[in-house]
Design an enzyme around this catalytic site. Structure first.
Site, PDB file in Angstrom:
ATOM      1  N   ASP A   1       4.685  -0.016   4.103  1.00 23.71           N
ATOM      2  CA  ASP A   1       6.081  -0.254   3.733  1.00 23.71           C
ATOM      3  C   ASP A   1       6.992   0.939   3.927  1.00 23.71           C
ATOM      4  OD1 ASP A   1       5.129   1.370   1.753  1.00 23.71           O
ATOM      5  OD2 ASP A   1       6.064   0.267   0.108  1.00 23.71           O
TER       6      ASP A   1
ATOM      7  N   ASP B   1      -1.990   0.354   3.148  1.00 19.25           N
ATOM      8  CA  ASP B   1      -1.531   1.564   2.471  1.00 19.25           C
ATOM      9  C   ASP B   1      -1.611   1.311   0.971  1.00 19.25           C
ATOM     10  OD1 ASP B   1      -0.219   4.171   2.378  1.00 19.25           O
ATOM     11  OD2 ASP B   1       1.497   3.051   1.612  1.00 19.25           O
TER      12      ASP B   1
END
Length: 787
Positions: free
Chosen positions: A675, A476
């Site tokens: 995350d 990401d």
């Protein structure tokens, strides 16, 4: 059964219903594994026949079948809240008291690391005591029995052969029946449940040598002539049985000491926590309370130099906090009102008032401890191979021992039956698969401890093994490749407008928005000392921007879509905006009185460590794909600067799962690093999920690895650790299997016809222990792994 738990019942055809002992709501008409915990399903009838027991730690009752009825060895009573002991090799074994595993014989360990008892391991104390008693008695026994073979015949001649044999019995009996008693218990359990293991062989070998020797001493006349020497004495092997027990005890003590070292590491982590906290009462007075009495919502005073007691939020005060135990960064972090603080970190010179947000087992420190302990107890899939090998190896060895005895008894030299017994006992001892059983868990325990030191928390051994084979890494962008905190990088006013004016309009309007980009603009204005005004008639236009009134004038801030909706011509600004986007920046137009007054540019800066980490990951064999919700132009700009192989732009959380599924369908082994809460589904779908420790709890729970520091360097360390661990395990398994494969025929006497070599039980016991020690020492090399 991916979306819901099947509830199937017996149907008219009489199908057997299988259920999970730990999750009785899981029911199906065939065998399989529980989708919740992975435990093997068992027939519901067998479960119903047994008593109900509590599923400790799951908040509901489960019905457990006794082990002898095919159950899961769970002996935890209902409503029990104390310490639970489990087997590192077989986690389905759970009981409320210490003991040994009924499957493999290994000593049980505490299931919860937070319940570590003070003082040394009782099993280690017990085995150490048994070892020293055994060693003290075995030394004179060995001297008495072996003296004639090393030119010291006078020692045995002083007592006479018959008296010497009775002395051997007196010395050997405490060693066999007291020092070696745990091995007989474990051996009996292995035969009772038919879970054959190393103690099956040890107990058989020692018992055979001891009982043969007792009968030979007490009633030598019952033996055939082939068993007696010239003086009519039958040979005894008390010293062999005693030495076997003593050497195996030595190996057990070494193993327990290694595991004790792991326990000490966990205790050291637990000791980092504060023991008390200063709670602020409603009237403003303060009281010192034990840490376990702190509740969520309590206001706590953290004085200069004190440890932060629990995870929380700063309410008042300013100080620098040393967070090196969590992040590894030596520079203290400035904390002011609204900033999070972590339990066990050390406050600097300022005083803080914090609100407790996570206490007890919910704190980051407690979660780190549990993750390390659980990973150390978990088994890699490769361990299942070792278990299968051991399960087949033990009966095969017993067969070889029987054949060896028959062959020596029929064709061996005089006294043939004595040679037969020596050979059979030696086969049973040298084939002991304890090295095979230690090969994987010792490496896993050492690797997880080393990983924790390097900021790589391993959730389970399966993730460690799988990560070695990963070929595709999806990352990401926000918070993983970048800092995750957008910053204002440029203000570009149009003719007739000032930079400060454009920024003032944008920041004044954005103060009413909670968007991360809005926060960056407001923070940028504050850093530049720009005075903001109050905005009115604020309106957020989903996916496009915001509108409102500033100083009584209409102001809008947004992307190209918002400009088009307003009927404005943006072609004159397109080139300027695209140039900023090509640098990986997000560009927004500022509109005043229906005309574009300027542009503001915000960027989430790439972490300083990211480019070097990307290069290292490429060298380690990863293809790296960046998945982001950003537009493709911005995504490609970031990817091009840092060396990303491919991108997936404009993706939603469900898109990440789909991308992973597509790659897996193509045969790729995929790891996902993220995350946020939105990353949790993708982390769970990936072959290995990697969570940044700075991210959301749900992301951490969904991942196999957690990186405490939260950058790609941790993935590099995790890959190197995974490779080194699997290489270490394979070395251990190779040494154990090659050793056993070569040792059994030698002990059986295959070399005797050619070279006159026949090894006895004593040498076999020494060789077996040496094999186990070599495996332990090889696994401990992982402690010195450099990343």
């Amino acid at each position: 059964m991916n979306d819901h738990i099947e509830h199937e019942t017996k149907n008219g055809s009489g199908d057997v219903v299988f259920t999970c002992p730990m999750h009785p709501e899981v029911r199906q008409t065939g065998p399989g594994d529980c989708p919740k915990c992975g435990m093997h399903l068992v027939p519901e009838d067998a479960v119903e026949e047994s008593g109900k027991h509590a599923c400790h730690g799951h908040g509901h009752s489960a019905t457990i079948a006794p082990a002898e009825k095919g159950g899961r060895y769970d002996e935890v009573p209902r409503d029990y809240s104390g310490p639970v002991y489990t087997c590192p090799m077989h986690p389905e074994v759970r009981q409320v008291k210490q003991g040994s595993c009924p499957i493999c014989g290994m000593g049980l360990e505490l299931e919860s690391a937070t319940m570590q008892e003070e003082g040394p391991n009782p099993e280690l104390i017990d085995f150490t005591r048994r070892f020293w008693v055994g060693a003290i008695l075995t030394v004179p026994l060995l001297v008495l029995a072996m003296a004639p073979y090393v030119g010291l015949s006078s020692i045995r001649a002083f007592f006479g052969d018959r008296t010497a044999m009775w002395l051997e019995l007196a010395l050997a009996t405490p060693v066999i029946l007291w020092s070696g008693w745990p091995f007989f218990e474990r051996g009996w359990n292995s035969f009772r449940t038919w879970n054959l293991n190393m103690f099956s062989l040890i107990s058989m070998g020692v018992a055979a040598a001891y009982l043969f020797s007792v009968v030979a001493l007490v009633a030598p006349g019952i033996f055939p002539d082939g068993f007696r020497d010239e003086e009519g004495h039958v040979g005894v092997y008390f010293e062999a049985a005693a030495v076997i027990v003593t050497l195996v005890l030595l190996g057990q003590v070494m193993e327990l000491r290694a595991r004790e070292g792991t326990g000490k590491a966990i205790k050291a982590l637990l000791d980092m926590a504060a023991k008390t906290a200063r709670r602020i009462r409603d009237d403003g007075s303060e009281e010192e309370v034990p840490l376990e009495d702190v509740e969520v919502g309590d206001r706590l005073r953290v004085r200069p130099g004190d440890k932060v007691p629990v995870d929380g939020i700063v309410l008042d005060g300013r100080s620098s906090v040393d967070e090196s135990m969590i992040s590894g960064e030596p520079v203290p972090v400035e904390k002011v009102s609204g900033d999070p603080v972590t339990g066990a970190t050390i406050n600097g010179t300022g005083s803080l008032v914090i609100e407790a947000r996570r206490v007890g087992s919910d704190t980051m420190l407690a979660q780190i401890v549990e993750m390390v302990a659980n990973a150390q107890r978990s088994r890699a899939p490769i361990q299942k191979y070792a278990d299968r090998v051991a399960g087949l190896f033990v009966p095969a060895v017993m067969g070889v021992a029987v054949l060896s005895f028959i062959a020596w008894a029929v064709w061996g030299p005089v006294p043939a039956l004595s040679y037969a017994l020596v050979s059979a006992v030696a086969v049973l001892i040298i084939a002991c698969p304890c090295a095979l059983g230690l090969a994987t868990p010792m490496s896993i325990m050492t690797a997880t401890g080393r990983g924790a030191q390097a900021g790589v928390l391993i959730k389970n051994a399966e993730a460690l093994e799988r990560f070695e084979k990963i070929d595709t890494l999806i990352v990401d962008k926000t918070g993983t490749l970048t800092e995750g905190k957008p910053r204002l990088v440029a203000v570009l006013p149009e003719a007739g407008h000032e930079e400060v004016q454009v920024l003032r309009l944008a920041a004044s309007l954005e103060r009413g928005s909670e968007h991360p980009l809005a926060e960056a603009i407001v923070r940028g204005a504050e850093e530049r000392g720009v005075q903001m005004a109050e905005a009115s008639e604020f309106e957020a236009v989903t996916g496009k921007g915001v509108r409102g009134m500033v100083d009584g004038r209409p102001v809008a801030l947004g992307n190209l879509a918002l400009i088009s909706d307003m009927g404005l011509e943006a072609s004159a600004f397109t080139d300027k905006a695209n140039a900023r986007r090509d640098e990986g920046e997000t560009v927004m137009f500022v509109v005043l009185d229906g005309a574009v007054a300027g542009l503001v540019s915000v960027a989430d800066m790439v972490k300083e460590t990211t480019p070097a980490a990307i290069e290292a990951l490429h060298r380690l064999g990863f293809r790296i794909i960046m998945a982001t919700g950003d537009n493709e132009r911005t995504a490609r700009a970031v990817a091009g600067r840092i060396g990303i192989d491919d991108i997936r732009a404009d993706v939603l959380p469900q898109d990440k799962v789909r991308i992973i599924e597509e790659l897996q369908a193509q045969g790729h082994k995929v790891a996902m690093a993220g995350d946020g809460v939105n990353d949790a589904p993708a982390l769970a779908q990936a072959d290995v999920g990697i969570a940044m420790g700075t991210g959301a709890d749900v992301a951490i729970e969904s991942a196999g690895f957690t990186l405490v520091k939260g950058d790609l360097d941790g993935i590099v360390r995790a890959r190197r650790l995974s490779r080194a661990t699997m290489r270490n395990i394979r070395q251990n398994l190779f040494f154990a299997l090659i050793y056993n494969g070569a040792g059994v025929p030698v002990a059986a006497g295959i070399l005797y016809p050619f070279f006159g070599i026949l090894i006895g039980p004593i040498f076999a016991a020494f060789a077996m222990s040496a094999s186990s020690i070599s495996v332990v020492l090889n696994a401990l090399r992982l402690r010195n792994l450099r990343f």
